[in-house]
Design an enzyme around this catalytic site. Structure first.
Site, mmCIF file in Angstrom:
data_model
loop_
_atom_site.group_PDB
_atom_site.id
_atom_site.type_symbol
_atom_site.label_atom_id
_atom_site.label_comp_id
_atom_site.label_asym_id
_atom_site.label_seq_id
_atom_site.Cartn_x
_atom_site.Cartn_y
_atom_site.Cartn_z
ATOM 1 N N ASN A 50 0.825 -1.209 0.000
ATOM 2 C CA ASN A 50 0.000 0.000 0.000
ATOM 3 C C ASN A 50 0.860 1.261 0.000
ATOM 4 O O ASN A 50 2.086 1.209 -0.082
ATOM 5 C CB ASN A 50 -0.959 -0.013 1.197
ATOM 6 C CG ASN A 50 -0.206 -0.102 2.526
ATOM 7 O OD1 ASN A 50 0.984 0.206 2.603
ATOM 8 N ND2 ASN A 50 -0.894 -0.528 3.572
ATOM 9 N N CYS A 55 -7.844 -2.302 -6.714
ATOM 10 C CA CYS A 55 -7.155 -2.481 -5.432
ATOM 11 C C CYS A 55 -8.183 -2.192 -4.351
ATOM 12 O O CYS A 55 -9.288 -2.744 -4.416
ATOM 13 C CB CYS A 55 -5.916 -1.602 -5.340
ATOM 14 S SG CYS A 55 -6.225 0.144 -5.650
ATOM 15 N N GLY A 74 -9.091 1.919 -5.802
ATOM 16 C CA GLY A 74 -9.036 1.984 -7.251
ATOM 17 C C GLY A 74 -8.432 3.253 -7.801
ATOM 18 O O GLY A 74 -8.702 3.610 -8.953
ATOM 19 N N TRP A 75 -7.609 3.948 -6.995
ATOM 20 C CA TRP A 75 -7.011 5.177 -7.527
ATOM 21 C C TRP A 75 -5.500 5.245 -7.332
ATOM 22 O O TRP A 75 -4.877 6.217 -7.738
ATOM 23 C CB TRP A 75 -7.667 6.415 -6.920
ATOM 24 C CG TRP A 75 -7.695 6.484 -5.418
ATOM 25 C CD1 TRP A 75 -6.691 6.221 -4.559
ATOM 26 C CD2 TRP A 75 -8.810 6.882 -4.605
ATOM 27 N NE1 TRP A 75 -7.078 6.418 -3.264
ATOM 28 C CE2 TRP A 75 -8.384 6.835 -3.258
ATOM 29 C CE3 TRP A 75 -10.108 7.290 -4.878
ATOM 30 C CZ2 TRP A 75 -9.215 7.163 -2.188
ATOM 31 C CZ3 TRP A 75 -10.930 7.619 -3.813
ATOM 32 C CH2 TRP A 75 -10.492 7.556 -2.483
#
Length: 718
Positions: A221, A307, A310-311
């Site tokens: 992440n 993910c 989504g960005w």
């Protein structure tokens, strides 16, 4: 990657003032205090990015000949379609999804009502939409956020499943139409996806989506990426040519040194670079993107990427896979379209990731003025609270750092692009210098393209009207030097890579990007290689020679035109000369005919060398001629003395400009009764005989004879 150290004398009281001033300049509290807004109007004007997004959609739908206009946006006429896909305006007011663009590409047979219902099953309503499609094969690259399946992974949505199934159009083959394979690529590690289920998120089940396969890429992440870059920066600062503490790395450890440290510390240095994890993260993004591109290109499959939100990781994978699949994105214009579509329009939170203030609150960038990691944190945008993430206890950062949403996601993606540029030097129109300048401009706050977190926020701030455009600035730089500018790749050859780039796994081993990572720590090593420098100099010289060649060609064309003109004039002169000779020959023939005619009258014709022709007439002939004249004419003149009858002669001069010098130019002065003994003309103004341009003729002015008193005007008494 640059570390600046401010030194103060001991017991200096201005340290806090300088520190506060630096914070105010580098991290303003409001977005309106950023340089892009406070600097006033820019000469690099920015057109509405919505138009550029629609133009890219038109290209993907096979309607590239159309150009978007503001009228289309105002009246909603941009909702075009082809056989499989259509552009919908359901999000024109950002009511469907605040972080999606105003226009979306969706399956043609899915209604807007179904799209609205399917959005509720995805985190932040970021439903599956088309990001790239192959107009020839129908293969699709789609993106979304994680599904809200819950802790037990048992939540389903019929409309979401129908929408995802519609992304898989049918394949036409010899055996008949068959359903396209669906891959759902989850960028997260599997354990992180499962952990998100505790907060309502999670991942899809292959049993709920027909003929599908779920793949986890295991990319960490944003917090792991931030810590990785911090360790990489510290490594470069410690083992670079000169550290931020002013000490050369060759002298840091003392003793015999080589390559930034003594021999005993070299293994520790390499281990530190590996421990930073930056290159491993870059390789993970490269490998995931190459896998996606291979599925789309080789299997003509549909790949849905997501993910958590989504960005971040989704944007990295989708845009990098599109770069591998579509040669257009490997040009400068296509690269701009790719960044504006997948990064800006689809809501990558640039302000949060770079620590800039947003329209909904201040930024959250830690004040990194020292080499130590900052532990400061700031509140993020209300619509940007993380959906949940999970990291292993061994690698979990302190709680104060997890609330920091700054992360070098875009930098990491550009680093991946530079790795592809190194692997495929002939495939990209732009160079590594272009990527470096793009990153510098993005972080400079000089332009408005990368401000705010999404398209909606940039529209609320009127960024396109108020701030300058980074693309116009870079284009102006390139226009100053043409194709020899450093932004252009000297080795670019589009014919070598007309199709997709599918790098094998063995070729995906990344290295440090020297032009960016080493430019401050190792400036000499960060410069382009000697071969590229020489090639660029040769290209500049070749460009200059091309200009000289064009100038020489223009001069040659002018000289050729002048020579043709002279040749034409010479041809005209030749024709005139031939015509003059023909006229002279005709004149000679006519002179000979007149001569024979005069001789037939009993006159003597004499032609002198100077071209004069004299005609002598006998006296009795003149008398007979005078007797035959009318009585009225004789009555008006006195009789001439008989002693002068035999001496009276007529002199006629004939001239012709076109007659050559070797032919007579004057004819028969002997016919004039007033000529003198020396054969001179006593009547020069009468013009009694002339040679015309086309003929020879005699002309006697008898009216002049009637009005002339010969004895008074010309003859003296003896």
């Amino acid at each position: 990657m640059r570390i600046i150290v401010f030194g103060f004398r001991p017991r200096t009281k201005q340290r806090r003032k300088v520190y506060d001033a630096l914070l105010k300049c580098m991290k303003p509290a409001r977005i309106w205090d950023l340089y892009a807004f406070k600097s006033g109007p820019s000469k690099y004007s920015n057109t509405d990015p919505k138009l550029r997004l629609l133009n890219e959609y038109f290209r993907l739908l096979g309607k590239g000949s159309l150009r978007a206009s503001m009228g289309m946006i105002e009246d909603g006429s941009f909702t075009l379609s082809n056989e499989l896909w259509r552009i919908t305006d359901i999000n024109s007011s950002y009511t469907l999804c605040q972080t999606y663009p105003f226009a979306l590409v969706v399956p043609k047979h899915i209604s807007d009502a179904e799209i609205l219902q399917a959005s509720t099953f995805r985190a932040r309503c970021r439903l599956p939409v088309v990001s790239w499609c192959n107009p020839g094969t129908g293969a699709v690259l789609a993106r979304s956020s994680q599904p809200l399946v819950g802790l037990m992974m048992n939540m389903r949505s019929n409309t979401d499943e129908k929408l995802v199934a519609a992304l898989c159009s049918y394949l036409v083959s010899v055996q008949g139409p068959s359903r396209r394979k669906l891959y759902i690529a989850d960028a997260r590690p599997r354990k992180n996806a499962l952990a998100n289920g505790a907060m309502g998120g999670g991942s899809e089940s292959s049993s709920n989506y027909f003929q599908s396969e779920i793949v986890f890429f295991g990319i960490d992440n944003i917090h792991a990426m931030r810590e990785s870059l911090t360790r990489l920066r510290e490594y470069l600062d410690t083992h670079g040519e000169k550290s931020s503490d002013g000490m050369s790395s060759f002298l840091r450890h003392g003793g015999w040194t080589w390559g930034g440290g003594n021999l005993s510390s070299m293994s520790a240095s390499v281990s530190t670079l590996g421990d930073s994890g930056w290159l491993i993260h870059v390789q993970s993004v490269l490998a995931g993107s190459a896998w996606i591109a291979a599925r789309v290109a080789l299997e003509k499959a549909t790949v849905l990427v997501h993910c958590s939100d989504g960005w971040d990781r989704t944007t990295q994978l989708v845009s990098l896979a599109s770069l591998l699949l579509d040669p257009y994105y490997r040009t400068i214009a296509g690269f701009q379209a790719l960044v504006e579509k997948d990064w800006l329009a689809f809501g990558h939170p640039f302000s949060d990731r770079s620590g800039m203030p947003t329209i909904s609150g201040s930024g959250n960038m830690p004040y990194e003025l020292s080499r130590q990691s900052s532990t400061g944190s700031f509140s993020t945008s209300p619509m940007r609270q993380p959906s949940g993430s999970f990291t292993s206890p061994a690698s979990s950062p302190p709680p104060s750092q997890t609330s920091n949403n700054c992360s070098p996601i875009f930098l990491q993606w550009v680093d991946c692009v530079s790795q592809l540029l190194r692997m495929y030097p002939f495939a990209f129109e732009f160079s590594s210098a272009f990527l470096v300048d793009l990153l510098d401009c993005m972080l400079s706050c000089r332009f408005g393209n990368f401000l705010c977190n999404c398209e909606k926020e940039r529209q609320q701030c009127a960024v396109s009207e108020v701030c300058g455009c980074i693309w116009a600035y870079l284009a102006d730089l390139r226009a100053s030097e043409g194709s020899s500018h450093v932004h252009y790749n000297l080795f670019y050859d589009p014919t070598k890579h007309e199709g997709p780039l599918l790098p094998p796994a063995a070729a995906l081993a990344p290295t440090l990007w020297p032009q960016f990572h080493l430019r401050w720590a190792c400036p000499k090593e960060s410069q382009a290689g000697e071969l590229e420098v020489r090639c660029r100099k040769m290209a500049i010289k070749f460009s200059e020679m091309q200009k000289e060649k064009e100038i020489a060609e223009r001069k040659t064309q002018e000289m050729t035109a002048a020579m043709e003109s002279i040749k034409s004039e010479l041809q005209n002169e030749k024709q005139l000369s031939v015509s003059a000779r023909n006229i002279a020959k005709s004149a000679n023939k006519e002179c000979e005919a007149i001569k024979r005619a005069i001789q037939s009258l009993g006159c003597k014709v004499q032609v002198s060398s100077n071209g004069y022709c004299t005609v002598d007439i006998e006296g009795d002939l003149m008398k007979s001629n005078q007797k035959n004249r009318p009585a009225s004419r004789r009555a008006s003149h006195r009789s001439l003395p008989s002693s002068e009858d035999n001496d009276l002669s007529l002199s006629i001069t004939v001239t012709e400009d076109d007659v050559p010098k070797d032919s007579p130019s004057h004819v028969c002065e002997a016919l004039c009764p007033l000529r003198t003994h020396d054969k001179a003309c006593r009547w020069p103004d009468a013009g009694c005989a002339h040679l015309g341009s086309q003929f020879i003729g005699l002309k006697a002015n008898f009216d002049a004879f009637d009005q002339l008193s010969i004895y008074d005007g010309y003859f003296k008494p003896e």
